[in-house]
Write an enzyme that holds these catalytic residues in place. Structure first.
Site, PDB file in Angstrom:
ATOM      1  N   ASP A  32      60.537  63.180  49.546  1.00  0.00           N
ATOM      2  CA  ASP A  32      59.795  64.119  49.107  1.00  0.00           C
ATOM      3  C   ASP A  32      59.994  64.582  47.600  1.00  0.00           C
ATOM      4  OD1 ASP A  32      58.333  66.875  50.698  1.00  0.00           O
ATOM      5  OD2 ASP A  32      59.153  67.125  48.729  1.00  0.00           O
ATOM      6  N   ILE A  33      58.835  64.563  46.867  1.00  0.00           N
ATOM      7  CA  ILE A  33      59.110  64.870  45.452  1.00  0.00           C
ATOM      8  C   ILE A  33      59.677  66.230  45.257  1.00  0.00           C
ATOM      9  CG2 ILE A  33      56.804  66.049  45.083  1.00  0.00           C
ATOM     10  CD1 ILE A  33      56.340  63.875  42.673  1.00  0.00           C
ATOM     11  N   ASN A  89      54.334  70.875  59.717  1.00  0.00           N
ATOM     12  CA  ASN A  89      53.536  72.071  59.411  1.00  0.00           C
ATOM     13  C   ASN A  89      52.079  71.703  59.732  1.00  0.00           C
ATOM     14  OD1 ASN A  89      55.881  73.169  58.492  1.00  0.00           O
ATOM     15  ND2 ASN A  89      55.703  72.446  56.212  1.00  0.00           N
ATOM     16  N   GLN A  96      51.190  74.222  56.084  1.00  0.00           N
ATOM     17  CA  GLN A  96      50.702  72.854  55.179  1.00  0.00           C
ATOM     18  C   GLN A  96      49.888  72.878  54.235  1.00  0.00           C
ATOM     19  OE1 GLN A  96      48.202  71.020  58.148  1.00  0.00           O
ATOM     20  NE2 GLN A  96      48.214  69.176  57.292  1.00  0.00           N
ATOM     21  N   HIS A 102      52.084  64.839  58.336  1.00  0.00           N
ATOM     22  CA  HIS A 102      53.188  64.139  58.015  1.00  0.00           C
ATOM     23  C   HIS A 102      54.373  65.058  58.551  1.00  0.00           C
ATOM     24  CE1 HIS A 102      51.945  67.432  55.197  1.00  0.00           C
ATOM     25  NE2 HIS A 102      53.210  67.920  55.172  1.00  0.00           N
ATOM     26  N   HIS A 104      58.425  66.193  58.191  1.00  0.00           N
ATOM     27  CA  HIS A 104      59.610  66.188  57.321  1.00  0.00           C
ATOM     28  C   HIS A 104      60.828  65.806  58.162  1.00  0.00           C
ATOM     29  CE1 HIS A 104      57.298  68.696  54.169  1.00  0.00           C
ATOM     30  NE2 HIS A 104      56.519  69.130  55.223  1.00  0.00           N
TER      31      HIS A 104
HETATM   32  P1  AMP Z   1      53.590  70.577  53.477  1.00  0.00           P
HETATM   33  O1  AMP Z   1      53.957  71.771  53.036  1.00  0.00           O
HETATM   34  O2  AMP Z   1      54.156  70.674  54.905  1.00  0.00           O
HETATM   35  O3  AMP Z   1      52.067  70.021  53.403  1.00  0.00           O
HETATM   36  O4  AMP Z   1      54.543  69.488  52.759  1.00  0.00           O
HETATM   37  C1  AMP Z   1      53.902  68.849  51.505  1.00  0.00           C
HETATM   38  C2  AMP Z   1      55.174  68.067  51.074  1.00  0.00           C
HETATM   39  O5  AMP Z   1      54.575  67.101  50.091  1.00  0.00           O
HETATM   40  C3  AMP Z   1      55.770  69.162  50.006  1.00  0.00           C
HETATM   41  O6  AMP Z   1      57.164  69.245  50.617  1.00  0.00           O
HETATM   42  C4  AMP Z   1      55.740  68.189  48.822  1.00  0.00           C
HETATM   43  O7  AMP Z   1      56.882  68.461  47.810  1.00  0.00           O
HETATM   44  C5  AMP Z   1      55.476  67.031  48.873  1.00  0.00           C
HETATM   45  N1  AMP Z   1      54.890  66.247  48.069  1.00  0.00           N
HETATM   46  C6  AMP Z   1      53.544  66.418  47.522  1.00  0.00           C
HETATM   47  N2  AMP Z   1      53.189  65.665  46.582  1.00  0.00           N
HETATM   48  C7  AMP Z   1      54.181  64.550  46.789  1.00  0.00           C
HETATM   49  C8  AMP Z   1      54.190  63.097  46.254  1.00  0.00           C
HETATM   50  N3  AMP Z   1      53.421  62.773  45.362  1.00  0.00           N
HETATM   51  N4  AMP Z   1      55.237  62.655  46.515  1.00  0.00           N
HETATM   52  C9  AMP Z   1      56.186  62.916  47.360  1.00  0.00           C
HETATM   53  N5  AMP Z   1      56.244  64.174  48.149  1.00  0.00           N
HETATM   54  C10 AMP Z   1      55.015  64.819  47.831  1.00  0.00           C
END
Ligand code: AMP
Ligand code: ZN
Length: 116
Positions: A32-33, A89, A96, A102, A104
Site C-alpha cells: 500500500d502506497i 472495504n 472503499q 481488494h 488489505h
Molecule cells: P480502500 O479505501 O479500501 O479503497 O483502500 C485503497 C487503498 O489503496 C488505500 O489504502 C491507498 O493507500 C491505496 N492506494 C491507492 N493508490 C495506490 C497505489 N498507486 N499504489 C498502492 N496503493 C495505493
C-alpha cells in the site's frame, strides 16, 4: 478483463508501477502506497471486480484463491504468529476509495477493534 480508467487494473497489468510482493495469473499483491501498519499489503484480482457487491458465482474460486494467498503472504511477511488483519472495504460506508475489489493485509503492530 481490465477497465481502462481503473488504477488497480493498471497496477495488475503493470501499466503503472507498484512494489509487487506476489503475482500469479489471477492475483497481484503489492505494498500500500500509504501504509497504516508496518506490514500493509493490498491483494487484488487481476480481473476487474468493482467491489463485493459485484461478485458472482463465477468468482467463488478466485476469492478463495486470494484468501489462500493472503494466508501464505502473512507467513512470508512474518506476521502470522503475532496475528494480523485481512479486510476488504465495500462501498461508501465501508470506506472503499478504490473501486476495484481488494483485500488489505495489515500486521506488524497490535490492531484496534472495532474499527472506526
Ligand atoms: P480502500 O479505501 O479500501 O479503497 O483502500 C485503497 C487503498 O489503496 C488505500 O489504502 C491507498 O493507500 C491505496 N492506494 C491507492 N493508490 C495506490 C497505489 N498507486 N499504489 C498502492 N496503493 C495505493
Ligand atoms: Zn479495475
Amino acid at each position: 478483463m481490465t477497465k481502462s480508467d481503473c488504477i488497480f487494473c493498471k497496477i495488475g497489468a503493470k501499466e503503472i508501477p507498484s512494489s509487487i510482493i506476489y503475482e500469479d495469473e489471477q492475483v497481484m499483491a503489492f505494498k500500500d502506497i500509504n501504509p497504516s501498519a508496518p506490514v500493509h499489503i493490498l491483494i487484488i484480482p487481476k480481473k476487474h471486480i468493482a467491489s463485493f457487491n459485484d461478485v458472482t458465482e463465477d468468482d467463488e474460486k478466485l476469492l478463495g484463491h486470494i484468501q489462500f494467498i493472503a494466508s501464505r503472504l502473512a507467513a512470508d511477511m512474518g506476521v502470522a504468529e503475532q496475528g494480523y488483519r485481512l479486510v476488504s472495504n465495500c462501498g461508501k460506508w465501508g470506506g472503499q476509495d478504490v473501486l476495484h475489489l481488494h483485500y488489505h493485509l495489515l500486521g506488524g503492530r497490535e490492531l484496534n477493534w472495532p474499527p472506526g
